[in-house]
Design an enzyme around this catalytic site. Sequence first.
Site, PDB file in Angstrom:
ATOM      1  N   TYR A  29      20.102  59.780  68.882  1.00 31.73           N
ATOM      2  CA  TYR A  29      19.146  59.573  69.978  1.00 31.73           C
ATOM      3  C   TYR A  29      17.754  59.310  69.407  1.00 31.73           C
ATOM      4  O   TYR A  29      17.300  59.995  68.496  1.00 31.73           O
ATOM      5  CB  TYR A  29      19.149  60.808  70.881  1.00 31.73           C
ATOM      6  N   LYS A  83      22.379  64.765  81.855  1.00 30.02           N
ATOM      7  CA  LYS A  83      23.335  63.683  82.035  1.00 30.02           C
ATOM      8  C   LYS A  83      24.575  64.194  82.777  1.00 30.02           C
ATOM      9  O   LYS A  83      24.566  64.250  83.993  1.00 30.02           O
ATOM     10  CB  LYS A  83      23.672  63.066  80.666  1.00 30.02           C
ATOM     11  N   ASP A 115      25.342  66.111  68.568  1.00 34.97           N
ATOM     12  CA  ASP A 115      24.872  65.771  69.910  1.00 34.97           C
ATOM     13  C   ASP A 115      26.065  65.148  70.635  1.00 34.97           C
ATOM     14  O   ASP A 115      26.468  64.020  70.340  1.00 34.97           O
ATOM     15  CB  ASP A 115      23.696  64.791  69.830  1.00 34.97           C
ATOM     16  N   ARG A 134      10.329  84.225  80.138  1.00 35.00           N
ATOM     17  CA  ARG A 134      10.451  83.343  78.963  1.00 35.00           C
ATOM     18  C   ARG A 134      11.591  83.782  78.060  1.00 35.00           C
ATOM     19  O   ARG A 134      12.093  83.013  77.241  1.00 35.00           O
ATOM     20  CB  ARG A 134       9.115  83.263  78.204  1.00 35.00           C
TER      21      ARG A 134
HETATM   22  C1  PLP Z   1      19.127  61.949  77.145  1.00 36.39           C
HETATM   23  C2  PLP Z   1      19.578  62.331  75.775  1.00 36.39           C
HETATM   24  C3  PLP Z   1      18.890  63.283  75.007  1.00 36.39           C
HETATM   25  C4  PLP Z   1      17.613  63.920  75.487  1.00 36.39           C
HETATM   26  O1  PLP Z   1      17.831  64.684  76.622  1.00 36.39           O
HETATM   27  P1  PLP Z   1      16.674  64.919  77.741  1.00 36.39           P
HETATM   28  O2  PLP Z   1      17.372  65.815  78.692  1.00 36.39           O
HETATM   29  O3  PLP Z   1      16.328  63.576  78.303  1.00 36.39           O
HETATM   30  O4  PLP Z   1      15.517  65.541  77.035  1.00 36.39           O
HETATM   31  C5  PLP Z   1      19.408  63.610  73.765  1.00 36.39           C
HETATM   32  N1  PLP Z   1      20.518  63.034  73.288  1.00 36.39           N
HETATM   33  C6  PLP Z   1      21.198  62.103  73.981  1.00 36.39           C
HETATM   34  C7  PLP Z   1      22.408  61.501  73.392  1.00 36.39           C
HETATM   35  C8  PLP Z   1      20.759  61.724  75.253  1.00 36.39           C
HETATM   36  O5  PLP Z   1      21.439  60.799  75.929  1.00 36.39           O
END
Ligand code: PLP
Length: 414
Positions: free
Chosen positions: A123, A222, A197, A70
Amino acid sequence: MPTHSRPLSPRIQSHSLATSTQSVHGNEPRKKAHDAVTTPIVCSSTYVFDDTATLTRYFEGDLEREEYGRYGNPTVRAAEQKIAALDAAEDAALFASGMAAVTTAILALVKAGDHIVMTSDCYRRTRQFVNAFLGRFFIEATLVPPGQPELVARAIKHGKTRLIIAESPTNPYLRIADIPTLAAIKRGAERCNLLIDATFATPVNQRPLALGADLVLHSCTKYHAGHNDVLAGAICGNAGLVSLVRDLRGVLGGVLDPHAAFLVSRGIKTLNLRVERQNTSSQRIAEFLEAHPNVRQVFYPGLASHPDHALAQAQMNGFGGVVSFRVHGGAQEAARVVDACKLATIAPSLGGVETLIEQPALMSYFELTTEEREAIGIYDDLIRLAVGIEDVEDILADLAQAFEVAYADVSHAA
Ligand SMILES: *Cc1c(COP(=O)(O)O)cnc(C)c1O
């Protein structure tokens, strides 16, 4: 003279395997196991200490090594170092998902009585966490619309605002946050951090830390991983901040599995190739759509018609792999286009090698009425295309035939 008078016990044998990423030849730091070219997957939840003196040295901070899964894992650490290097960050921490990364980072930085300013097109789940969940712990938030940094400045409560959160580009309209301006606002507030982000941008197209941000979030699900086969999230920033976030990860427990970290590392090897392809394909697709008679409006920061085109040119090296567009007609016509696509498949998410298509009104906002959706700027005729790495001619041909099928009945035409 041997140091052990007794034969190797099973424990010691397993030890030499378990620590195969550490040098067995003296004091050198970790080396790749078996001189492997690829990062080995170290599947150990816990790590052996030779003796009490080693354990003591570790806890005194004299020894950098693993202790318990962890708190760290060599495969995860290797991926973190690559992710940090991509963003020119001092350090990075990986998590089990993008949401685990952002929620842990926010919780590491705020306490009861603090205040957060966030752009309203962040998001959806991040908004839900900040706006709805954190209120339970007396952490206040002010949401400001995108494209108006002066409203961010006005929302700052001096001495209380600890965090400014923005996303760039955003979903689904690809709005660009003016990161240098937000950084200047942040510097004017005391003890405030700027979290960006940058999932849609990737470090290939945008480096928020160089533009003045303190922390960068990536949903590595992504583009970093890039193959629609793993969930992961990362926080990048200076060593002090990342260490705070990593410490809380050890408490909240949203760690990344080493198998998933291996997939993230493997994805990163082609990140640059994939994103460059997605940039050029998306530009072509955006231009094709903008000229198409069945299309009402296209949203892509690489188009001169996008409200943030100049800003994107100033702070990005490429405009990314997501193109959104509104078609003539309404929800039905949009659904017909989406359904008629053969190469592009219907799925949420983005950043993978496969081209994905969706109607945000259905995929993300199904529970709202058309009126409620329009109030937040999500139109029923809106389609979001997450461009993959296929031959762009194939993607264009797929879209062209989809429009032909969807608008075959002339009464549906513009
Ligand atoms: C998909 C996404 C998230 C969340 O990520 P996960 O890996 O699905 O938890 C946060 N911010 C943006 C802009 C995203 O496209």
